[in-house]
Design an enzyme around this catalytic site. Structure first.
Site, PDB file in Angstrom:
ATOM      1  N   ILE A  76      -5.181  -3.818  -0.580  1.00  0.00           N
ATOM      2  CA  ILE A  76      -4.456  -4.579  -1.618  1.00  0.00           C
ATOM      3  C   ILE A  76      -4.394  -3.869  -2.975  1.00  0.00           C
ATOM      4  CG2 ILE A  76      -5.139  -6.768  -0.554  1.00  0.00           C
ATOM      5  CD1 ILE A  76      -6.950  -7.173  -3.093  1.00  0.00           C
ATOM      6  N   TYR A 140       2.193   0.323  -1.945  1.00  0.00           N
ATOM      7  CA  TYR A 140       1.725  -1.012  -1.524  1.00  0.00           C
ATOM      8  C   TYR A 140       2.920  -1.971  -1.381  1.00  0.00           C
ATOM      9  CZ  TYR A 140      -0.333  -5.713  -2.104  1.00  0.00           C
ATOM     10  OH  TYR A 140      -0.659  -7.047  -1.974  1.00  0.00           O
TER      11      TYR A 140
HETATM   12  N1  LIG Z   1      -4.972 -11.712  -4.644  1.00  0.00           N
HETATM   13  C1  LIG Z   1      -3.691 -11.824  -4.978  1.00  0.00           C
HETATM   14  O1  LIG Z   1      -3.358 -12.165  -6.103  1.00  0.00           O
HETATM   15  C2  LIG Z   1      -2.617 -11.546  -3.950  1.00  0.00           C
HETATM   16  C3  LIG Z   1      -1.278 -11.628  -4.344  1.00  0.00           C
HETATM   17  C4  LIG Z   1      -0.284 -11.376  -3.407  1.00  0.00           C
HETATM   18  C5  LIG Z   1      -0.617 -11.080  -2.093  1.00  0.00           C
HETATM   19  N2  LIG Z   1      -1.936 -10.989  -1.735  1.00  0.00           N
HETATM   20  C6  LIG Z   1      -2.237 -10.663  -0.328  1.00  0.00           C
HETATM   21  O2  LIG Z   1      -3.165 -11.613   0.166  1.00  0.00           O
HETATM   22  C7  LIG Z   1      -3.968 -11.011   1.180  1.00  0.00           C
HETATM   23  C8  LIG Z   1      -5.436 -11.284   0.871  1.00  0.00           C
HETATM   24  O3  LIG Z   1      -5.777 -10.701  -0.392  1.00  0.00           O
HETATM   25  P1  LIG Z   1      -7.132 -11.018  -1.160  1.00  0.00           P
HETATM   26  O4  LIG Z   1      -6.820 -11.058  -2.596  1.00  0.00           O
HETATM   27  O5  LIG Z   1      -7.819 -12.157  -0.518  1.00  0.00           O
HETATM   28  O6  LIG Z   1      -7.927  -9.658  -0.926  1.00  0.00           O
HETATM   29  P2  LIG Z   1      -9.298  -9.331  -0.198  1.00  0.00           P
HETATM   30  O7  LIG Z   1      -9.531  -7.865  -0.362  1.00  0.00           O
HETATM   31  O8  LIG Z   1     -10.364 -10.270  -0.664  1.00  0.00           O
HETATM   32  O9  LIG Z   1      -8.950  -9.664   1.327  1.00  0.00           O
HETATM   33  C9  LIG Z   1      -8.500  -8.699   2.244  1.00  0.00           C
HETATM   34  C10 LIG Z   1      -9.421  -8.774   3.455  1.00  0.00           C
HETATM   35  O10 LIG Z   1      -8.938  -7.876   4.469  1.00  0.00           O
HETATM   36  C11 LIG Z   1     -10.030  -7.161   5.007  1.00  0.00           C
HETATM   37  N3  LIG Z   1      -9.523  -5.895   5.526  1.00  0.00           N
HETATM   38  C12 LIG Z   1      -9.028  -4.849   4.819  1.00  0.00           C
HETATM   39  N4  LIG Z   1      -8.689  -3.844   5.660  1.00  0.00           N
HETATM   40  C13 LIG Z   1      -8.976  -4.281   6.919  1.00  0.00           C
HETATM   41  C14 LIG Z   1      -8.862  -3.694   8.203  1.00  0.00           C
HETATM   42  N5  LIG Z   1      -8.391  -2.441   8.378  1.00  0.00           N
HETATM   43  N6  LIG Z   1      -9.242  -4.408   9.292  1.00  0.00           N
HETATM   44  C15 LIG Z   1      -9.748  -5.672   9.131  1.00  0.00           C
HETATM   45  N7  LIG Z   1      -9.883  -6.265   7.947  1.00  0.00           N
HETATM   46  C16 LIG Z   1      -9.506  -5.582   6.851  1.00  0.00           C
HETATM   47  C17 LIG Z   1     -10.995  -6.995   3.844  1.00  0.00           C
HETATM   48  O11 LIG Z   1     -12.327  -6.726   4.256  1.00  0.00           O
HETATM   49  C18 LIG Z   1     -10.854  -8.341   3.129  1.00  0.00           C
HETATM   50  O12 LIG Z   1     -11.778  -9.277   3.641  1.00  0.00           O
HETATM   51  C19 LIG Z   1      -3.585  -9.545   1.196  1.00  0.00           C
HETATM   52  O13 LIG Z   1      -2.674  -9.328   2.252  1.00  0.00           O
HETATM   53  C20 LIG Z   1      -2.907  -9.323  -0.132  1.00  0.00           C
HETATM   54  O14 LIG Z   1      -1.979  -8.280  -0.085  1.00  0.00           O
HETATM   55  C21 LIG Z   1      -2.936 -11.211  -2.621  1.00  0.00           C
END
Ligand SMILES: NC(=O)c1ccc[n+]([C@@H]2O[C@H](COP(=O)([O-])OP(=O)(O)OC[C@H]3O[C@@H](n4cnc5c(N)ncnc54)[C@H](O)[C@@H]3O)[C@@H](O)[C@H]2O)c1
Length: 306
Positions: A76, A140
């Site tokens: 992310i 990204y």
């Molecule tokens: N946080 C935001 O503001 C936001 C905004 C838009 C979109 N998103 C999307 O929401 C989703 C979750 O984001 P988040 O903020 O909770 O981030 P986060 O990093 O807390 O969650 C991502 C999770 O994916 C896991 N992960 C990463 N690579 C992996 C792999 N190869 N295999 C298995 N697991 C894997 C990580 O360990 C983590 O637990 C993402 O797809 C992100 O792009 C987040």
């Protein structure tokens, strides 16, 4: 329903898993714990530690027969995607394709794909709706858009249903303050330890902050609605970093004055998205005011520190 949540040990994925379990669903989480944490995993979830770029989805999905997959697992970090686009591609695109390839053959009813509004619309003078042509400028953003297109391809070619949720800036308890994302978590941690905060763009950059507990309600709505559609999950409200800082400051005493710095390369000036389509078609609207969401988030971080 039997639901597979990828990335369910992360910030938004763990809140979603929790909510889905509370609504009576049977939840399995797969996460490689690269940024997620074991302590985030909901108690009643089945947990598999695995990397989506290597995991044997083929046999797993054949055996487990999931009704839905919610795909959160991703790289992310926008800056990391610029520094290492192949790493970003492997997780965000290849990982997704591996999942889709197996899901399409094994009777999965729908995949809910978590995308991003900020990287799609660029600078917005009014809240962008889903008809605005995507203009991703980081690897990204490109990988998220590619993911959206792959979903259409798999629906067309194999009938695998999907819903895309494009989140704006999500904030709330459990967000990792160490990453690039999550200014609320970063400020909270700095304020708790009385460290000076840096306000880039001289505090004038505007974002659309949506509370994680509102976001997970949209995830639940998407289980049975929004077939083949994409939705912004947002508040349509622009808040400047300075306004956010001032709001958060009220929960602390004796803070050092913040530093006002120039905008960093690639940073958007104003990023806001309209949730009108989600309101009409998913009956979803954000319910938590920024004041209340911030108060809950700060009390979470304060509690962690004790
Ligand atoms: N946080 C935001 O503001 C936001 C905004 C838009 C979109 N998103 C999307 O929401 C989703 C979750 O984001 P988040 O903020 O909770 O981030 P986060 O990093 O807390 O969650 C991502 C999770 O994916 C896991 N992960 C990463 N690579 C992996 C792999 N190869 N295999 C298995 N697991 C894997 C990580 O360990 C983590 O637990 C993402 O797809 C992100 O792009 C987040």
């Amino acid at each position: 329903m039997r639901i597979l949540v990828t990335g369910g040990a992360g910030f938004i994925g763990s809140h979603s898993g929790e909510k889905l379990i509370s609504e009576g669903h049977d939840v399995t989480i797969i996460d490689d714990l690269s940024s997620g944490k074991k302590e985030n995993i909901p108690e009643r979830a089945n947990f598999i530690e695995g990397d989506i770029t290597e995991f044997d989805f083929e046999n797993f999905l054949k055996k487990e027969k999931f009704d839905r997959i919610i795909h959160f697992a991703a790289q992310i970090d926008v800056r990391k995607s610029v520094a290492d686009p192949l790493f970003d591609l492997r997780i965000n695109v290849e990982g997704l394709i591996r999942l889709l390839q197996s899901a399409s053959k094994n009777g999965v009813g729908k995949i809910v794909f978590i995308s991003s509004a900020g990287v799609m619309y660029g600078d917005t003078d009014k809240p962008a709706d889903e008809s605005v042509a995507p203009v991703p400028v980081s690897p990204y953003g490109v990988s998220k858009l590619a993911g959206e297109h792959y979903l259409t391809a798999y629906k067309n070619n194999f009938g695998l249903d999907f819903t895309i949720l494009r989140f704006t800036n999500v904030y709330g308890p459990r967000q990792d303050p160490h990453g690039e994302a999550g200014v609320v978590a970063i400020f909270a941690q700095q304020m708790i330890s009385k460290k000076q905060s840096a306000l880039y763009g001289h505090g004038k950059l505007q974002r659309d902050y949506v509370f994680v507990k509102d976001v997970v309600k949209a995830v639940v709505k998407s289980l049975d609605s929004g077939s083949g559609e994409k939705y912004n999950i947002s508040t349509s409200v622009a808040t400047s970093v300075f306004e956010l800082y001032e709001l958060m400051k009220k929960h602390f005493e004796d803070l050092p004055d913040p530093l006002f710095l120039d905008t960093r390369p690639g940073e958007l000036k104003r990023s806001v998205a309209s949730f009108e389509k989600a309101r009409k078609e998913l009956s979803w609207s954000p319910e938590t005011s920024l004041e209340d969401g911030i108060a809950e988030t700060i009390s979470f971080f304060k509690g962690k520190r004790r």
